[in-house]
Design a protein around this motif. Structure first.
Motif, short mmCIF file in Angstrom:
data_model
loop_
_atom_site.label_atom_id
_atom_site.label_comp_id
_atom_site.label_asym_id
_atom_site.label_seq_id
_atom_site.Cartn_x
_atom_site.Cartn_y
_atom_site.Cartn_z
N ALA A 171 0.80 -1.23 0.00
CA ALA A 171 0.00 0.00 0.00
C ALA A 171 0.83 1.28 0.00
CB ALA A 171 -0.93 0.00 1.21
N GLY A 172 2.06 1.25 0.51
CA GLY A 172 2.85 2.48 0.58
C GLY A 172 2.28 3.41 1.63
N SER A 173 2.61 4.71 1.56
CA SER A 173 2.07 5.63 2.58
C SER A 173 0.66 6.09 2.18
CB SER A 173 2.99 6.84 2.74
OG SER A 173 2.89 7.65 1.61
N LEU A 174 -0.15 6.38 3.23
CA LEU A 174 -1.55 6.74 2.98
C LEU A 174 -1.87 8.03 3.73
CD1 LEU A 174 -2.96 3.14 3.56
CD2 LEU A 174 -2.89 4.33 1.37
N PRO A 175 -1.31 9.15 3.27
CA PRO A 175 -1.51 10.42 4.01
C PRO A 175 -2.97 10.83 4.13
CG PRO A 175 -0.49 10.79 1.85
CD PRO A 175 -0.49 9.33 2.06
N ALA A 176 -3.79 10.55 3.11
CA ALA A 176 -5.21 10.98 3.17
C ALA A 176 -5.93 10.27 4.32
CB ALA A 176 -5.89 10.66 1.85
N ILE A 177 -5.62 9.00 4.47
CA ILE A 177 -6.30 8.23 5.54
C ILE A 177 -5.75 8.65 6.91
CG2 ILE A 177 -6.61 5.90 6.47
CD1 ILE A 177 -6.72 4.94 3.54
N GLU A 178 -4.43 8.87 6.97
CA GLU A 178 -3.85 9.29 8.26
C GLU A 178 -4.45 10.61 8.73
OE1 GLU A 178 0.32 9.20 7.55
OE2 GLU A 178 0.41 7.01 7.68
N ARG A 179 -4.82 11.48 7.74
CA ARG A 179 -5.40 12.78 8.10
C ARG A 179 -6.91 12.70 8.36
NH1 ARG A 179 -2.15 14.83 3.94
NH2 ARG A 179 -3.95 14.82 2.55
N ALA A 180 -7.53 11.58 7.95
CA ALA A 180 -8.99 11.48 8.02
C ALA A 180 -9.47 11.54 9.48
CB ALA A 180 -9.46 10.17 7.39
N ALA A 181 -10.60 12.20 9.70
CA ALA A 181 -11.12 12.39 11.05
C ALA A 181 -11.48 11.06 11.70
CB ALA A 181 -12.34 13.30 11.00
N TYR A 182 -11.90 10.10 10.91
CA TYR A 182 -12.35 8.82 11.50
C TYR A 182 -11.19 7.97 12.02
CZ TYR A 182 -11.23 7.01 6.79
OH TYR A 182 -10.60 6.70 5.63
N ALA A 183 -9.97 8.20 11.52
CA ALA A 183 -8.84 7.32 11.87
C ALA A 183 -8.16 7.78 13.16
CB ALA A 183 -7.84 7.30 10.73
N LYS A 184 -8.11 6.87 14.14
CA LYS A 184 -7.41 7.20 15.37
C LYS A 184 -5.94 6.81 15.26
CE LYS A 184 -11.39 6.48 18.37
NZ LYS A 184 -11.97 5.65 19.43
N LYS A 185 -5.69 5.75 14.50
CA LYS A 185 -4.32 5.26 14.37
C LYS A 185 -4.24 4.45 13.09
CE LYS A 185 -1.03 2.91 17.41
NZ LYS A 185 -0.94 2.09 18.62
N VAL A 186 -3.16 4.61 12.32
CA VAL A 186 -3.01 3.87 11.06
C VAL A 186 -1.66 3.18 11.08
CG1 VAL A 186 -2.92 4.07 8.55
CG2 VAL A 186 -4.40 5.61 9.85
N ARG A 187 -1.68 1.92 10.65
CA ARG A 187 -0.40 1.20 10.57
C ARG A 187 -0.37 0.44 9.25
NH1 ARG A 187 2.32 -3.49 12.28
NH2 ARG A 187 0.35 -4.62 12.49
N VAL A 188 0.69 0.65 8.48
CA VAL A 188 0.81 -0.02 7.17
C VAL A 188 1.99 -0.96 7.24
CG1 VAL A 188 1.12 0.30 4.68
CG2 VAL A 188 -0.12 2.03 6.03
N LEU A 214 -13.61 4.23 4.31
CA LEU A 214 -12.22 3.77 4.25
C LEU A 214 -11.94 3.12 2.90
CD1 LEU A 214 -9.47 3.20 5.62
CD2 LEU A 214 -10.43 1.08 6.48
N LEU A 215 -12.90 2.28 2.43
CA LEU A 215 -12.70 1.62 1.13
C LEU A 215 -12.61 2.66 0.02
CD1 LEU A 215 -15.09 -1.49 1.40
CD2 LEU A 215 -12.61 -1.39 1.65
N GLU A 216 -13.49 3.63 0.12
CA GLU A 216 -13.46 4.72 -0.88
C GLU A 216 -12.10 5.41 -0.90
OE1 GLU A 216 -16.33 8.00 -0.54
OE2 GLU A 216 -17.89 6.44 -0.71
N ASP A 217 -11.60 5.76 0.27
CA ASP A 217 -10.32 6.48 0.37
C ASP A 217 -9.16 5.62 -0.13
OD1 ASP A 217 -11.70 8.60 1.35
OD2 ASP A 217 -11.10 8.32 3.45
N LEU A 218 -9.24 4.31 0.16
CA LEU A 218 -8.16 3.43 -0.30
C LEU A 218 -8.15 3.35 -1.83
CD1 LEU A 218 -8.39 0.54 2.33
CD2 LEU A 218 -6.35 1.91 1.84
N GLN A 219 -9.37 3.22 -2.40
CA GLN A 219 -9.46 3.13 -3.86
C GLN A 219 -8.98 4.44 -4.50
OE1 GLN A 219 -13.44 1.76 -4.55
NE2 GLN A 219 -12.72 -0.34 -4.91
N ALA A 220 -9.36 5.56 -3.86
CA ALA A 220 -8.94 6.86 -4.39
C ALA A 220 -7.41 6.99 -4.39
CB ALA A 220 -9.55 7.98 -3.55
N ALA A 221 -6.76 6.28 -3.43
CA ALA A 221 -5.29 6.33 -3.37
C ALA A 221 -4.68 5.26 -4.28
CB ALA A 221 -4.85 6.12 -1.93
N GLY A 222 -5.52 4.57 -5.06
CA GLY A 222 -5.03 3.60 -6.04
C GLY A 222 -4.77 2.22 -5.49
N ASN A 223 -5.41 1.85 -4.39
CA ASN A 223 -5.21 0.52 -3.81
C ASN A 223 -6.44 -0.36 -4.07
OD1 ASN A 223 -2.64 0.83 -2.16
ND2 ASN A 223 -3.89 2.58 -1.49
#
Lengths: 344, 253
Positions: free
Chosen positions: A238-255, A274-283
């Motif tokens: 997946a690489g880095s996911l800055p959009a998800i890390e910044r998202a209000a719903y995410a308390k903690k992200v680990r890749v 979350l699925l939407e954001d992942l797809q938007a990031a090309g995953n």
């Protein structure tokens, strides 16, 4: 309506040890109430104050409005106790043990015999009625403790670790029985180490730690204070996911390679975004799992946090300011992590 | 005070010792057969009469007192301590009985055991020597009072004991010396004047003397005064029992 149990600033000290530290608690009539806490939290001390086996050092305790010391006879008459320890009269067959207990509560001999039979049948050990306690198996001993608590037909049933060390079948039998009693109007106070038991049976639970009340809530409320973990596997790393890390719903992200773990408040509600954001990031998502917070995790977090609070306040009381400052920072950072997970 | 609860606890306590005669009634019966054989048959002829009575007849009241009080004491002490040790005394303590009701039941049951043992010893004695009772009312009153007194003391012992060894200590080092220096086996008259005075501090002397008076019509002291003192002692001990239950001495944390 009169509360089944009401305590205010209840304290019990054994020399320097404070087993109960200003405990105020209300259990409503008809409620199924759980007491959770680690060993030494004060659960059994609390119960023993109610039944008169422990003398309180301070505060007030009433059972259906009767003070446990000045109106002890009325208070004790309302209570049926199945204790943690096997404190049963070994001299007599168990049917007679139950008859004696009923007699101590003012029930006539004939009625006591009828009730003893009924209680033994109810817990499923009637065919052992002429045996002595020592000849019963561990599970049967637990059943007998429950039968002894029931033989006086109590308004308040107190169960102190009733399923400790019993097999799954017996545990479920006991659950069914106490649920039925509660539905018939008996107030139940249950202490347990089995979080699942509290979650399944109790209307409300109190979490105790070091003789203090940490919180009182319904099991659902408590669970809402925790985090769910959404684990997603992607087709490629997946690489880095800055959009998800910044998202209000995410308390903690680990890749970790193709695995993404996101801690959120409500897993079910967050998955589509979350699925939407992942797809938007090309995953491309190939697998997904949502792990719900368990009450056990909340319990552990709450009691741990309480431990740190107690340690900190004790240290600051000692007045060792500078060195505490450093430790305090460390604690606060850990505290923040807990807060981000929703545990307050 | 004598409620349904007290009766239930009394019944429980009595059944406990009645169902175990090998532990409760057989030992004093056998011990007293031995006493009567040795002091009556074997040695009796070689010992002078005391106050005009054959030796075996003279010691009989003392042996009855000894059996009664030691069994009343032992029953109460053991029952309370065993209940504490195995924690089943919680069945009583968590019940709605008043503390006076609990004490009444424990004391009454232990007194009954003491009195039954007293009757057994009298029965054994009757086999070896004819017995007459000179003052039956006095006998009954005294026996009831001393059995209640020692049942009450047994409760204190049962609450005080921290281990089974403590029960043995109480019997060996307190009850037994009181008995042997309590004029069971001799008359006060045979002692030097100083020792006669010293022994008056021993409550056993009054008990034995009063019971001996009831059986034989012979007393070293004034029986009515002795009985009054014993009643006073008993009242104090029962009040202490109730107080100890109330404050939870040895019972609650």
């Amino acid at each position: 309506m009169q509360a089944a149990i009401e305590t205010r600033d209840l304290t019990k000290e054994y020399g320097d040890v404070r087993a109960l530290q200003g405990l105020s608690l209300t259990v409503e009539d008809g409620e199924f109430f759980g007491l959770l806490g680690p060993n030494g939290a004060g659960k059994t001390t609390f119960i023993n104050v109610l039944v008169g086996l422990v003398r309180k050092t301070g505060g007030e305790a009433t059972v259906f409005g009767h003070d446990v010391e000045t109106d002890y006879r009325q208070a004790r008459d309302a209570i049926g106790l199945a204790p943690q320890e096997f404190n049963v009269d070994r001299f007599f067959p168990i049917r007679e043990v139950l008859m004696h207990k009923a007699g101590y509560h003012g029930i006539s001999k004939d009625e006591a015999a009828r009730r003893a039979d009924e209680a033994l049948k109810r817990v499923g050990i009637y065919d052992k009625r002429d045996e002595r306690f020592d000849w019963l198996s561990g599970g049967m001993k637990r059943r007998l403790l429950l039968a002894r608590a029931l033989v006086t037909d109590p308004d308040l049933l107190i169960l102190d670790e009733p399923t400790a060390g019993v097999d799954v079948q017996l545990r479920r039998d006991l659950w069914d029985l106490v649920t039925e009693l509660n539905e018939d109007g008996t107030t139940v106070l249950l202490t347990t180490h089995y979080i699942e038991e509290a979650e399944r049976l109790c209307d409300r639970v109190a979490i105790l730690n070091e003789g203090r009340k940490v919180t009182v809530a319904t099991p659902d409320d408590l669970k809402r204070r925790g985090s769910d973990t959404i684990t997603v596997r992607t087709a490629d790393p997946a690489g880095s996911l800055p959009a998800i890390e910044r998202a209000a719903y995410a308390k903690k992200v680990r890749v970790d390679g193709d695995q993404v773990e996101v801690q959120v408040g409500d897993g079910g509600a967050t998955v589509p975004r979350l699925l939407e954001d992942l797809q938007a990031a090309g995953n491309e998502v190939v697998d997904l799992d949502v792990a719900r917070t368990s009450l056990e995790e909340i319990f552990v977090d709450l009691t741990k946090r309480e431990d740190r609070t107690v340690t900190r306040s004790s240290a600051s009381e000692a007045g060792d300011g500078e060195s505490d400052g450093g430790e305090s920072d460390t604690d606060d950072s850990r505290g923040e992590e807990v807060t981000r997970e929703g545990v307050r | 005070m004598w409620s349904v609860g007290s009766r239930a606890l009394f019944r429980r306590e009595v059944l406990r010792f009645v169902r175990r005669p090998k532990n409760t009634f057989m030992p004093p019966a056998i011990t007293n057969v031995l006493y009567f054989v040795v002091f009556g048959v074997v040695l009796g002829g070689r010992i002078d009469r005391i106050a005009g009575f054959e030796y075996i007849l003279f010691i009989l009241p003392g042996l009855i007192v000894l059996g009664t009080i030691s069994n009343a004491f032992e029953n109460a002490a053991f029952s309370i301590f065993h209940g504490r040790w195995n924690e089943y005394i919680h069945e009583t303590l968590t019940s709605p009985m008043a503390y006076t009701e609990m004490v009444a039941a424990y004391v009454a049951a232990s007194s009954v055991r003491g009195l039954i043992v007293g009757v057994i010893i009298a029965g054994v004695g009757r086999v070896f020597t004819p017995i007459t009772v000179e003052h039956a009312g006095f006998l009954v009153a005294t026996m009831v009072v001393i059995s209640v007194l020692f049942a009450g003391l047994g409760i204190v012992g049962g609450l005080w004991a921290r281990d089974f060894d403590d029960l043995t200590v109480m019997n060996q080092f307190l009850v037994r010396p009181l008995v042997f220096f309590g004029a069971v086996f001799y008359s006060l008259e045979v002692l030097p004047p100083l020792w006669q005075k010293v022994l008056l501090a021993n409550p056993m002397v009054y008990m034995v003397d009063t019971v001996r008076y009831s059986f034989l019509g012979y007393a070293d002291l004034v029986p009515a005064t002795s009985l009054a003192v014993l009643v006073g002692f008993t009242a104090v001990v029962l009040a202490v029992d109730v107080y100890l239950f109330k404050v939870g001495y040895g019972l609650t944390e």
